[in-house]
Write a protein that holds these residues in place. Structure first.
Motif, PDB file in Angstrom:
ATOM      1  N   PHE A  64       0.836  -1.185   0.000  1.00  0.00           N
ATOM      2  CA  PHE A  64       0.000   0.000   0.000  1.00  0.00           C
ATOM      3  C   PHE A  64       0.879   1.246   0.000  1.00  0.00           C
ATOM      4  CE2 PHE A  64      -3.174  -2.896   1.878  1.00  0.00           C
ATOM      5  CZ  PHE A  64      -4.316  -2.504   1.190  1.00  0.00           C
ATOM      6  N   SER A  65       0.405   2.304  -0.655  1.00  0.00           N
ATOM      7  CA  SER A  65       1.062   3.602  -0.543  1.00  0.00           C
ATOM      8  C   SER A  65       0.845   4.153   0.866  1.00  0.00           C
ATOM      9  CB  SER A  65       0.504   4.575  -1.574  1.00  0.00           C
ATOM     10  OG  SER A  65      -0.884   4.787  -1.362  1.00  0.00           O
ATOM     11  N   PRO A  66       1.668   5.123   1.300  1.00  0.00           N
ATOM     12  CA  PRO A  66       1.525   5.663   2.668  1.00  0.00           C
ATOM     13  C   PRO A  66       0.140   6.221   2.976  1.00  0.00           C
ATOM     14  CG  PRO A  66       3.642   6.299   1.754  1.00  0.00           C
ATOM     15  CD  PRO A  66       2.876   5.652   0.629  1.00  0.00           C
ATOM     16  N   ASP A  67      -0.576   6.719   1.955  1.00  0.00           N
ATOM     17  CA  ASP A  67      -1.922   7.235   2.206  1.00  0.00           C
ATOM     18  C   ASP A  67      -3.016   6.211   1.934  1.00  0.00           C
ATOM     19  OD1 ASP A  67      -1.996   7.106  -0.546  1.00  0.00           O
ATOM     20  OD2 ASP A  67      -2.288   9.259  -0.868  1.00  0.00           O
ATOM     21  N   THR A 127      -7.370  -3.163   6.304  1.00  0.00           N
ATOM     22  CA  THR A 127      -7.377  -4.019   5.121  1.00  0.00           C
ATOM     23  C   THR A 127      -6.046  -4.730   4.950  1.00  0.00           C
ATOM     24  OG1 THR A 127      -8.886  -2.460   4.038  1.00  0.00           O
ATOM     25  CG2 THR A 127      -7.801  -4.083   2.624  1.00  0.00           C
ATOM     26  N   ILE A 128      -6.119  -5.976   4.534  1.00  0.00           N
ATOM     27  CA  ILE A 128      -4.938  -6.752   4.149  1.00  0.00           C
ATOM     28  C   ILE A 128      -5.006  -6.972   2.647  1.00  0.00           C
ATOM     29  CG2 ILE A 128      -3.763  -8.990   4.326  1.00  0.00           C
ATOM     30  CD1 ILE A 128      -4.982  -9.243   7.149  1.00  0.00           C
ATOM     31  N   ILE A 185      -0.489  -4.488   5.044  1.00  0.00           N
ATOM     32  CA  ILE A 185      -1.615  -3.969   5.810  1.00  0.00           C
ATOM     33  C   ILE A 185      -1.779  -2.500   5.444  1.00  0.00           C
ATOM     34  CG2 ILE A 185      -2.564  -3.572   8.111  1.00  0.00           C
ATOM     35  CD1 ILE A 185      -0.646  -5.762   9.127  1.00  0.00           C
ATOM     36  N   SER A 186      -3.012  -2.074   5.182  1.00  0.00           N
ATOM     37  CA  SER A 186      -3.265  -0.685   4.822  1.00  0.00           C
ATOM     38  C   SER A 186      -2.889   0.250   5.972  1.00  0.00           C
ATOM     39  CB  SER A 186      -4.737  -0.496   4.460  1.00  0.00           C
ATOM     40  OG  SER A 186      -5.567  -0.798   5.574  1.00  0.00           O
ATOM     41  N   PRO A 187      -2.560   1.513   5.666  1.00  0.00           N
ATOM     42  CA  PRO A 187      -2.177   2.463   6.726  1.00  0.00           C
ATOM     43  C   PRO A 187      -3.229   2.652   7.808  1.00  0.00           C
ATOM     44  CG  PRO A 187      -1.557   3.322   4.579  1.00  0.00           C
ATOM     45  CD  PRO A 187      -2.383   2.088   4.320  1.00  0.00           C
TER      46      PRO A 187
END
Length: 299
Positions: free
Chosen positions: A25-28, A283-284, A277-279
């Motif tokens: 995931f991207s940081p945002d 969500t995985i 894992i999302s920030p």
């Protein structure tokens, strides 16, 4: 998370991606990046609805890729022995770093984005000045390939995982190896710090996850349940949950404090190669040799 809470699979993406080596995931949390042995890095929106960019330039498999802390740059490393920087918004290559003498397996930005760490089959860890695009330190001590390098949250330490079955803890400023963690009896594939940098979590071809005290180097727990090589792991931002994936086709969730498995996710039909894992922690994302990606909600 308790035993009754369940992950909900919300999305499945199929496609000819090659064997995906990592998914991030991207940081945002608005984008998902896929790195593959088909020599490319793909950028998708966070729901896998639309491909945003495809980055081409490596001549062999891309083994790892990471976002910069500000999310504007991607760094990738390859079996072609190079490290490349990419502009997230245009998909264009920015620069290439050369110095490793064998395939580069792992890269990560420091938390402030000024330093890059890389690990290679040449048994070394190299530190690079991101802005000057030059090598600034060479860390030696592993006797086999370096499979993973990760910074502590304050950027002062690096943890490395190696095929020599050990985990190294290094001081960034001096390059000193301050601890060697032993206990795994096969190649260590991943190691990372908890957000507070007090604990290190690792996984290995020996089918175990181990939890270590980052200060003393003592092993605190050994987690067993996967039947097959554990290919990746991540820690939730609150430090309570370990998420792991394996060649046994499963994604598993573990209670960090209790040292026990709390959930097993079975949907992929082939080995699971990567997870993130999302920030926001909800969500995985998982990738598999079956050519699919899955989003799971409910962490």
């Amino acid at each position: 998370m308790n035993e009754q809470q369940q992950q909900q699979q919300t999305k499945e993406l199929n496609g000819p991606f090659g064997s995906v080596t990592c998914v991030k995931f991207s940081p945002d949390g608005t984008k998902i990046m896929l790195a593959s042995d088909n020599k490319t890095i793909q950028l998708w929106d966070g729901q896998f609805e639309k491909q945003i960019q495809i980055m081409k330039g490596h001549v062999y498999a891309v083994n790892d890729a990471q976002f910069s802390p500000d999310g504007n740059t991607i760094v990738s490393c390859s079996s072609d022995k190079t490290i490349k920087f990419w502009d997230v918004h245009t998909g264009m290559e920015i620069r290439t770093l050369e110095g490793h003498t064998s395939r580069v397996i792992s890269v990560q930005f420091s938390p402030d984005g000024t330093t890059l760490a890389s690990g290679s089959w040449d048994q070394t860890i190299r530190l690079w000045d991101v802005h000057l695009a030059k090598e600034i330190a060479l860390l030696e001590g592993h006797s086999e390939e370096v499979n993973c390098v990760r910074f502590s949250s304050n950027g002062q330490m690096i943890v490395s995982a190696s095929g020599d079955r050990t985990i190294g803890i290094w001081r960034v400023k001096s390059g000193e190896r301050v601890h060697t963690l032993t206990g795994h009896f096969e190649s260590v594939l991943r190691a990372q710090y908890s957000l507070d940098s007090r604990v290190i979590v690792s996984c290995s071809k020996d089918e175990t996850i181990r939890i270590w005290d980052a200060t003393s180097g003592n092993q605190l727990k050994k987690l067993k349940g996967h039947i097959g090589v554990i290919t990746d792991l991540q820690l939730s931002s609150d430090g309570r949950t370990i998420v792991s994936c394996s060649q046994d086709n499963s994604v598993r969730l573990w209670d960090m404090n209790l040292g026990m498995q709390i959930q097993k996710l079975i949907s992929h039909s082939h080995p699971v190669t990567g997870i993130d894992i999302s920030p926001d922690g909800n969500t995985i994302v998982s990738s598999s040799e079956d050519g699919t990606f899955r989003l799971w909600r409910g962490l």
